[in-house]
Design a protein around this motif. Sequence first.
Motif, PDB file in Angstrom:
ATOM      1  N   HIS A   1     -20.664 -28.864 -28.062  1.00  0.00           N
ATOM      2  CA  HIS A   1     -21.321 -28.157 -27.310  1.00  0.00           C
ATOM      3  C   HIS A   1     -22.587 -27.297 -27.733  1.00  0.00           C
ATOM      4  O   HIS A   1     -23.444 -26.905 -27.296  1.00  0.00           O
ATOM      5  CB  HIS A   1     -20.239 -26.727 -26.843  1.00  0.00           C
ATOM      6  CG  HIS A   1     -19.403 -27.261 -26.035  1.00  0.00           C
ATOM      7  ND1 HIS A   1     -19.316 -27.518 -24.651  1.00  0.00           N
ATOM      8  CD2 HIS A   1     -17.809 -27.675 -26.278  1.00  0.00           C
ATOM      9  CE1 HIS A   1     -18.248 -28.035 -24.362  1.00  0.00           C
ATOM     10  NE2 HIS A   1     -17.282 -28.051 -25.239  1.00  0.00           N
TER      11      HIS A   1
ATOM     12  N   GLU B   1     -25.904 -28.560 -26.519  1.00  0.00           N
ATOM     13  CA  GLU B   1     -26.381 -27.848 -25.127  1.00  0.00           C
ATOM     14  C   GLU B   1     -27.535 -26.621 -25.240  1.00  0.00           C
ATOM     15  O   GLU B   1     -28.362 -26.374 -24.747  1.00  0.00           O
ATOM     16  CB  GLU B   1     -25.359 -27.881 -24.317  1.00  0.00           C
ATOM     17  CG  GLU B   1     -25.924 -27.451 -22.849  1.00  0.00           C
ATOM     18  CD  GLU B   1     -24.471 -27.309 -22.106  1.00  0.00           C
ATOM     19  OE1 GLU B   1     -23.444 -28.017 -22.032  1.00  0.00           O
ATOM     20  OE2 GLU B   1     -24.396 -26.415 -21.175  1.00  0.00           O
ATOM     21  N   TYR B   2     -26.705 -25.987 -26.493  1.00  0.00           N
ATOM     22  CA  TYR B   2     -27.390 -24.297 -26.800  1.00  0.00           C
ATOM     23  C   TYR B   2     -28.514 -24.621 -27.699  1.00  0.00           C
ATOM     24  O   TYR B   2     -29.586 -24.089 -27.466  1.00  0.00           O
ATOM     25  CB  TYR B   2     -25.981 -23.659 -26.914  1.00  0.00           C
ATOM     26  CG  TYR B   2     -25.323 -23.420 -25.670  1.00  0.00           C
ATOM     27  CD1 TYR B   2     -25.426 -23.003 -24.438  1.00  0.00           C
ATOM     28  CD2 TYR B   2     -24.189 -24.193 -25.440  1.00  0.00           C
ATOM     29  CE1 TYR B   2     -24.999 -22.959 -23.185  1.00  0.00           C
ATOM     30  CE2 TYR B   2     -23.513 -24.556 -24.473  1.00  0.00           C
ATOM     31  CZ  TYR B   2     -24.007 -23.932 -22.982  1.00  0.00           C
ATOM     32  OH  TYR B   2     -22.910 -23.933 -21.950  1.00  0.00           O
TER      33      TYR B   2
ATOM     34  N   MET C   1     -31.245 -25.512 -24.982  1.00  0.00           N
ATOM     35  CA  MET C   1     -31.548 -24.186 -24.629  1.00  0.00           C
ATOM     36  C   MET C   1     -32.590 -23.377 -25.567  1.00  0.00           C
ATOM     37  O   MET C   1     -33.326 -22.583 -25.142  1.00  0.00           O
ATOM     38  CB  MET C   1     -30.336 -23.391 -24.602  1.00  0.00           C
ATOM     39  CG  MET C   1     -30.682 -21.959 -23.750  1.00  0.00           C
ATOM     40  SD  MET C   1     -29.149 -20.820 -24.085  1.00  0.00           S
ATOM     41  CE  MET C   1     -28.217 -21.149 -22.388  1.00  0.00           C
TER      42      MET C   1
ATOM     43  N   MET D   1     -32.652 -29.924 -19.343  1.00  0.00           N
ATOM     44  CA  MET D   1     -31.216 -29.447 -20.010  1.00  0.00           C
ATOM     45  C   MET D   1     -30.101 -30.488 -19.401  1.00  0.00           C
ATOM     46  O   MET D   1     -30.197 -31.051 -18.345  1.00  0.00           O
ATOM     47  CB  MET D   1     -30.964 -28.161 -19.366  1.00  0.00           C
ATOM     48  CG  MET D   1     -31.858 -27.086 -19.981  1.00  0.00           C
ATOM     49  SD  MET D   1     -30.966 -26.698 -21.697  1.00  0.00           S
ATOM     50  CE  MET D   1     -29.575 -26.121 -21.298  1.00  0.00           C
ATOM     51  N   LYS D   2     -28.934 -30.663 -20.229  1.00  0.00           N
ATOM     52  CA  LYS D   2     -27.938 -31.276 -19.568  1.00  0.00           C
ATOM     53  C   LYS D   2     -26.596 -30.363 -19.976  1.00  0.00           C
ATOM     54  O   LYS D   2     -26.792 -29.597 -20.778  1.00  0.00           O
ATOM     55  CB  LYS D   2     -27.848 -32.424 -20.571  1.00  0.00           C
ATOM     56  CG  LYS D   2     -28.815 -33.583 -20.095  1.00  0.00           C
ATOM     57  CD  LYS D   2     -28.931 -34.818 -21.308  1.00  0.00           C
ATOM     58  CE  LYS D   2     -27.619 -35.908 -20.986  1.00  0.00           C
ATOM     59  NZ  LYS D   2     -28.114 -36.749 -19.998  1.00  0.00           N
ATOM     60  N   HIS D   3     -25.508 -30.797 -19.330  1.00  0.00           N
ATOM     61  CA  HIS D   3     -24.225 -29.679 -19.516  1.00  0.00           C
ATOM     62  C   HIS D   3     -23.209 -30.669 -19.688  1.00  0.00           C
ATOM     63  O   HIS D   3     -22.839 -31.388 -19.178  1.00  0.00           O
ATOM     64  CB  HIS D   3     -24.091 -28.943 -18.038  1.00  0.00           C
ATOM     65  CG  HIS D   3     -25.337 -27.898 -17.940  1.00  0.00           C
ATOM     66  ND1 HIS D   3     -25.526 -26.955 -18.599  1.00  0.00           N
ATOM     67  CD2 HIS D   3     -26.468 -28.273 -16.748  1.00  0.00           C
ATOM     68  CE1 HIS D   3     -26.784 -26.406 -17.828  1.00  0.00           C
ATOM     69  NE2 HIS D   3     -27.298 -27.200 -16.877  1.00  0.00           N
ATOM     70  N   HIS D   4     -22.097 -30.046 -20.631  1.00  0.00           N
ATOM     71  CA  HIS D   4     -21.074 -30.716 -20.859  1.00  0.00           C
ATOM     72  C   HIS D   4     -19.972 -30.638 -19.777  1.00  0.00           C
ATOM     73  O   HIS D   4     -19.744 -29.582 -19.185  1.00  0.00           O
ATOM     74  CB  HIS D   4     -20.566 -30.450 -22.101  1.00  0.00           C
ATOM     75  CG  HIS D   4     -21.219 -30.811 -23.704  1.00  0.00           C
ATOM     76  ND1 HIS D   4     -22.203 -30.105 -23.855  1.00  0.00           N
ATOM     77  CD2 HIS D   4     -20.945 -31.764 -24.345  1.00  0.00           C
ATOM     78  CE1 HIS D   4     -22.648 -30.533 -24.926  1.00  0.00           C
ATOM     79  NE2 HIS D   4     -21.920 -31.629 -25.407  1.00  0.00           N
TER      80      HIS D   4
ATOM     81  N   TRP E   1     -21.172 -36.183 -20.413  1.00  0.00           N
ATOM     82  CA  TRP E   1     -22.337 -35.213 -19.734  1.00  0.00           C
ATOM     83  C   TRP E   1     -22.000 -34.796 -17.941  1.00  0.00           C
ATOM     84  O   TRP E   1     -21.635 -36.032 -17.487  1.00  0.00           O
ATOM     85  CB  TRP E   1     -23.732 -35.678 -20.001  1.00  0.00           C
ATOM     86  CG  TRP E   1     -24.351 -35.565 -21.310  1.00  0.00           C
ATOM     87  CD1 TRP E   1     -24.308 -36.654 -21.993  1.00  0.00           C
ATOM     88  CD2 TRP E   1     -24.431 -34.351 -22.191  1.00  0.00           C
ATOM     89  NE1 TRP E   1     -24.795 -36.121 -23.355  1.00  0.00           N
ATOM     90  CE2 TRP E   1     -24.982 -34.823 -23.550  1.00  0.00           C
ATOM     91  CE3 TRP E   1     -24.653 -33.038 -21.879  1.00  0.00           C
ATOM     92  CZ2 TRP E   1     -25.344 -34.083 -24.431  1.00  0.00           C
ATOM     93  CZ3 TRP E   1     -25.010 -32.285 -22.891  1.00  0.00           C
ATOM     94  CH2 TRP E   1     -25.228 -32.662 -24.310  1.00  0.00           C
ATOM     95  N   GLU E   2     -22.478 -33.775 -17.460  1.00  0.00           N
ATOM     96  CA  GLU E   2     -22.192 -33.672 -16.009  1.00  0.00           C
ATOM     97  C   GLU E   2     -23.227 -34.745 -15.589  1.00  0.00           C
ATOM     98  O   GLU E   2     -24.206 -34.840 -15.897  1.00  0.00           O
ATOM     99  CB  GLU E   2     -22.575 -32.379 -15.845  1.00  0.00           C
ATOM    100  CG  GLU E   2     -21.410 -31.348 -15.673  1.00  0.00           C
ATOM    101  CD  GLU E   2     -22.113 -29.925 -15.060  1.00  0.00           C
ATOM    102  OE1 GLU E   2     -23.260 -29.724 -14.768  1.00  0.00           O
ATOM    103  OE2 GLU E   2     -21.213 -28.967 -15.345  1.00  0.00           O
TER     104      GLU E   2
ATOM    105  N   SER F   1     -13.790 -24.265 -26.223  1.00  0.00           N
ATOM    106  CA  SER F   1     -14.827 -25.314 -26.494  1.00  0.00           C
ATOM    107  C   SER F   1     -14.898 -25.365 -28.245  1.00  0.00           C
ATOM    108  O   SER F   1     -15.629 -26.316 -28.605  1.00  0.00           O
ATOM    109  CB  SER F   1     -16.487 -24.462 -26.312  1.00  0.00           C
ATOM    110  OG  SER F   1     -16.490 -23.261 -26.918  1.00  0.00           O
TER     111      SER F   1
END
Length: 399
Positions: free
Chosen positions: A176, A179-180, A184, A200-203, A221-222, A329
């Motif tokens: 995780h 992602e941050y 970010m 940006m991508k999200h788990h 990834w979403e 997480s």
Amino acid sequence: MTETDRYAVLTRVGPGTPMGKYMRYFWHPVAASVEVRDDPVRVKLLGEELVLFRTPDGKLGLVQERCPHRGASLSCGMIEEGAIRCAYHGWKFDLDGKCVDTPAERPESKLKDRVAIPAYEAMELGGLVWAWLGKKPAALLPRFEYLVGEQYDHDMTISTMPCNWLQIAENNMDPHHVEYLHMMYTNYVFKRQGKPLLPMKHHAKVDFDLFEHGIMKRRLWEGDSEESEEWRVGHPQLWPGTLLVTYPNGVLQAQIRVPRDDGNTTIYWYNARPRPAGQAPRKEVPVAENPFLGPDGKFLNENLNGQDMMVMLTQGVIVDRSLENLGESDKGVVMYRRVLLEQIERIERGEEPMGVVRDPAENTPFIPLPVETHVDYDLQGVDAAPGERWDRMATKAAE
Ligand code: FES
Ligand SMILES: [Fe+2]
């Protein structure tokens, strides 16, 4: 054993400690081959201060740094055929650490017969010098494909980090943070600099699977299908703490974390670059420093590796894990700690830990490792191509 005691076990690597014994079931790099030329090199591994040298006939010696006569450093010693001689009074030690000459003593003196220093096996593979500090006979040095695959040219950078090895290795069991920290936070930095932002991508989910040579880390990834390589294959954290990862430019990078002692770790950022068709193989593996601070003394916070080093170092020399508040997480970190403790228990039962290679058939011609071949986002973790700094280092090494 309390939680705090368990963490102490995982972070202490000196001789005789449980983790120190575990670490001594693996070969560890102690230098780049190009660093070992005409002079002895001081190295520190698992709390032991050592000297590495290459004799005129090309053999490697790895012995205790301190001369047992009156303590001068053998890093200032004179290299001879099959031996190193202390600069202070000329005591000479062979590659097994046996004292074979005490020239200031009378010829009939038996003093040298009573003296020996620890000496260890060292060998080269893939442009690195690897050391075995464990019990003999040594296990085989694993011929992983990223090290020996003929399709690759190699180069590396090295960082010497003033913190414990475990918090560096745990970084990779924590998908995780990509992602941050790497998306970010990068955008936070870029925005302040007026640079274009990264997408940006999200788990959607992450998972971890144990296999013989380590733990596979997988993420979905979403918006990606479960057929995506990052979910279907993923990439490994190899025992005891090496990450193997693919970058968008096709470079395979092994981040080999080597505990120098409890509070210092060397990271070898070892790149295997697919060689373009028709290009001659590179003869040497060049090396350069991989810094974490800029000239202004601030962390290099714009690229992936600099960001990782920033957070690993600011966690403290050894993370006080009793103060953590772990969440769902963090399941990879929790698993990694548990599995490392299980490996230590194996040793206590008289068994070998996972991933120790003894069978030459397994090691020949190489050990393939599962790793995704494609990721579709670029976090600038590795140079697109070896640039001028490599050439500079190669020139320096040849001087
Ligand atoms: S201190 Fe090394 S020979 Fe005397
Ligand atoms: Fe990272």
